[in-house]
Design an enzyme around this catalytic site. Structure first.
Site, mmCIF file in Angstrom:
data_model
loop_
_atom_site.group_PDB
_atom_site.id
_atom_site.type_symbol
_atom_site.label_atom_id
_atom_site.label_comp_id
_atom_site.label_asym_id
_atom_site.label_seq_id
_atom_site.Cartn_x
_atom_site.Cartn_y
_atom_site.Cartn_z
ATOM 1 N N CYS A 73 -40.846 -29.696 -4.402
ATOM 2 C CA CYS A 73 -40.378 -30.925 -5.048
ATOM 3 C C CYS A 73 -41.507 -31.610 -5.809
ATOM 4 C CB CYS A 73 -39.806 -31.875 -4.000
ATOM 5 S SG CYS A 73 -39.298 -33.464 -4.669
ATOM 6 N N CYS A 82 -38.088 -37.336 1.877
ATOM 7 C CA CYS A 82 -38.436 -36.274 2.823
ATOM 8 C C CYS A 82 -39.853 -36.526 3.332
ATOM 9 C CB CYS A 82 -38.364 -34.900 2.158
ATOM 10 S SG CYS A 82 -36.725 -34.439 1.551
ATOM 11 N N CYS A 162 -33.190 -33.326 -7.277
ATOM 12 C CA CYS A 162 -33.516 -33.412 -5.850
ATOM 13 C C CYS A 162 -33.199 -32.084 -5.164
ATOM 14 C CB CYS A 162 -32.728 -34.538 -5.196
ATOM 15 S SG CYS A 162 -33.057 -34.711 -3.430
ATOM 16 N N ASP A 333 -13.614 -47.975 14.768
ATOM 17 C CA ASP A 333 -14.714 -48.011 13.810
ATOM 18 C C ASP A 333 -14.704 -49.384 13.149
ATOM 19 O OD1 ASP A 333 -16.519 -45.639 12.359
ATOM 20 O OD2 ASP A 333 -16.177 -47.384 11.082
ATOM 21 N N ASP A 381 -20.993 -41.896 18.982
ATOM 22 C CA ASP A 381 -21.771 -41.432 17.822
ATOM 23 C C ASP A 381 -22.268 -42.674 17.082
ATOM 24 O OD1 ASP A 381 -22.884 -40.086 15.715
ATOM 25 O OD2 ASP A 381 -21.005 -39.309 14.897
ATOM 26 N N CYS A 408 -28.478 -40.053 16.258
ATOM 27 C CA CYS A 408 -29.236 -39.826 15.020
ATOM 28 C C CYS A 408 -30.587 -40.527 15.081
ATOM 29 C CB CYS A 408 -28.440 -40.291 13.802
ATOM 30 S SG CYS A 408 -28.011 -42.033 13.818
#
EC number: 2.1.1.-
Length: 451
Positions: A73, A82, A162, A333, A381, A408
């Site tokens: 990249c 990243c 990208c 949700d 989650d 996450c």
């Protein structure tokens, strides 16, 4: 603290931190250096001095790790999207295993030293995997550019290629910037708080259908823009406008209007299809979502008499994997559009045992229990902030027999496990690499109520 800002020092990197930075000690001072790898001898310059550590920028690598690779990249060092593209991919997977261990060691949930941490499940081709982009728009010398803010700043890094973004979504955002220029559409100005701020482009892997959200702080005329864009890319099925007049860094406002096309696009996972409206949450990496949800299915042992709660359910995609074999599935949700999708999807698939409600898990689950509903298993989650304290207390009070935690953020996972392991045993932690070349780590945790 023995170091000073702008001081240049040699450093031996001992390990990697949870954000992908190299960590070393200089005269007993802990120093964090983005871009450095374990085992390297480097030369760096101190950029910040904190109470217990210092931060530095990498100047030269005097002895490189054998696991160092050259990032393909061109904006890798300035973009910040990243963090570990300079680390060979197999070692990225090892790094993510280690991130989980670091988090557990820091928070020390009951029995953490005996937890089974399974090797991270990676991708065969870890590039162009992101099916959704959210790029900011800004004007550079009268020309519109789209990209991401550099790490920790409001300086836009223009991106037209990208390497982790799905190619079609990248091609579409490139066309959008041309059309915004062509039709002289207003671009966001932080001083005036007016104009187009953000463009969201999302592609459904199963159907190749694309939806777009234009986020603007003022009314914009998009008829000609939409006409030319949809002619160039017939895959575009929805164009929506989101109004965000806030001065905050929140990407979206509360109001989203479909300007053109259909209300939702069609996606599939684990052999079932569902509708996905523009504001509804869905995982960014469709290929690895199959792997992630497959691990959730493996982790729960349920049958025809069982009831499941799918907290933070989005469009219902995880719960649908169980709806055909359990007594009932209930989900919630905070995004109403996601719940509308979940309800429509359940009806379309004939799951009359699935019920969905808009609101916070920590408010709705206690209400359901007061109404007499009892879950045998719960799937959570949560966002990166982890479980709300009220929801944690609710789970510990009602104690479903089984639980799967999809995380996450390993730090908030480890923090939540401190409370959950008072009642539950952790059978294993299975990491899935949803975001190659980044330090982000996704994990599925199987928990069983202690007998």
């Amino acid at each position: 603290m023995v170091v000073k800002v702008k001081q240049k020092i040699p450093l031996k990197i001992k390990r990697m931190g949870i954000n992908g930075e190299g960590i070393g000690f200089y005269q007993k001072t802990l120093v964090f250096v983005p871009g450095a790898l374990k085992g390297e001898n480097i030369f760096c310059q101190i950029t910040a001095v904190k109470r217990n550590f210092a931060e530095a920028k990498l100047l030269t690598v005097n002895k490189a790790s054998k696991n160092r690779v050259k990032p393909a990249c061109s904006v890798y060092e300035t973009c910040g999207g990243c963090q570990i593209m300079h680390l060979a991919y197999p070692k990225q997977l090892d790094f993510k295993d280690d991130v989980i261990r670091q988090a557990l060691k820091k928070f020390k949930p009951t029995g953490y030293e005996q937890f089974e941490i399974r090797p991270t499940l990676g991708m065969k081709k870890p590039d162009h995997y992101r099916a959704k982009l959210q790029f900011q728009l800004r004007s550079f010398g009268g020309t519109v550019k789209a990209g991401l803010f550099s790490q920790g700043s409001h300086r836009l890094v223009p991106i037209d290629n990208c390497l982790v973004q799905d190619q079609l979504t990248q091609d579409i955002i490139n066309k959008i910037t041309q059309l915004v220029d062509k039709y002289k559409l207003p671009i966001y100005n932080e001083r005036k708080i007016a104009g187009i701020r953000t463009i969201m482009v999302r592609k459904a892997q199963a159907s190749d259908q694309v939806q777009i959200i234009v986020v603007s702080s003022k009314e914009v005329r998009l008829a000609n823009f939409i006409g030319e864009l949809t002619k160039a890319f017939p895959q575009v099925k929805t164009v929506a406008l989101n109004s965000n007049r806030s001065k905050s860094s929140e990407i979206y406002g509360d109001e989203t209007e479909i300007l053109w096309g259909q209300e939702a696009i069609h996606e599939e996972v684990l052999d079932y299809g569902f509708a996905l409206s523009p504001r509804a949450f869905y995982q960014l990496n469709p290929q690895q979502t199959e792997v992630l949800y497959g691990e959730v299915v493996k982790a729960l042992d349920v049958g025809s008499k069982d009831h499941i709660i799918d907290a933070y359910c989005g469009v219902g995609s995880i719960g649908f994997a169980f709806a055909g074999k359990v007594k009932s599935v209930r989900g919630m949700d905070i995004i109403p559009e996601a719940i509308e999708d979940a309800q429509k999807n359940a009806k379309a698939m004939g799951f009359d045992n699935a019920y969905y409600e808009a609101g916070k898990a920590e408010d709705i689950i206690p209400k359901w229990y007061k109404q007499g509903y009892r879950a045998d298993a719960i799937i959570v989650d949560p966002p990166r902030t982890g479980l709300d304290d009220k929801l944690l207390k609710t789970i510990l009070h009602y104690q479903p027999k089984q639980m799967v935690y999809v995380s996450c953020n390993t730090s908030t996972l480890a923090r939540d496990l401190v409370q959950l392991t008072k009642v539950y045993d952790v059978h294993y932690i299975q990491s899935v690499d949803m975001f190659p070349h980044t330090a982000r780590t996704e994990a599925v945790v199987k928990l069983q109520k202690r007998v």
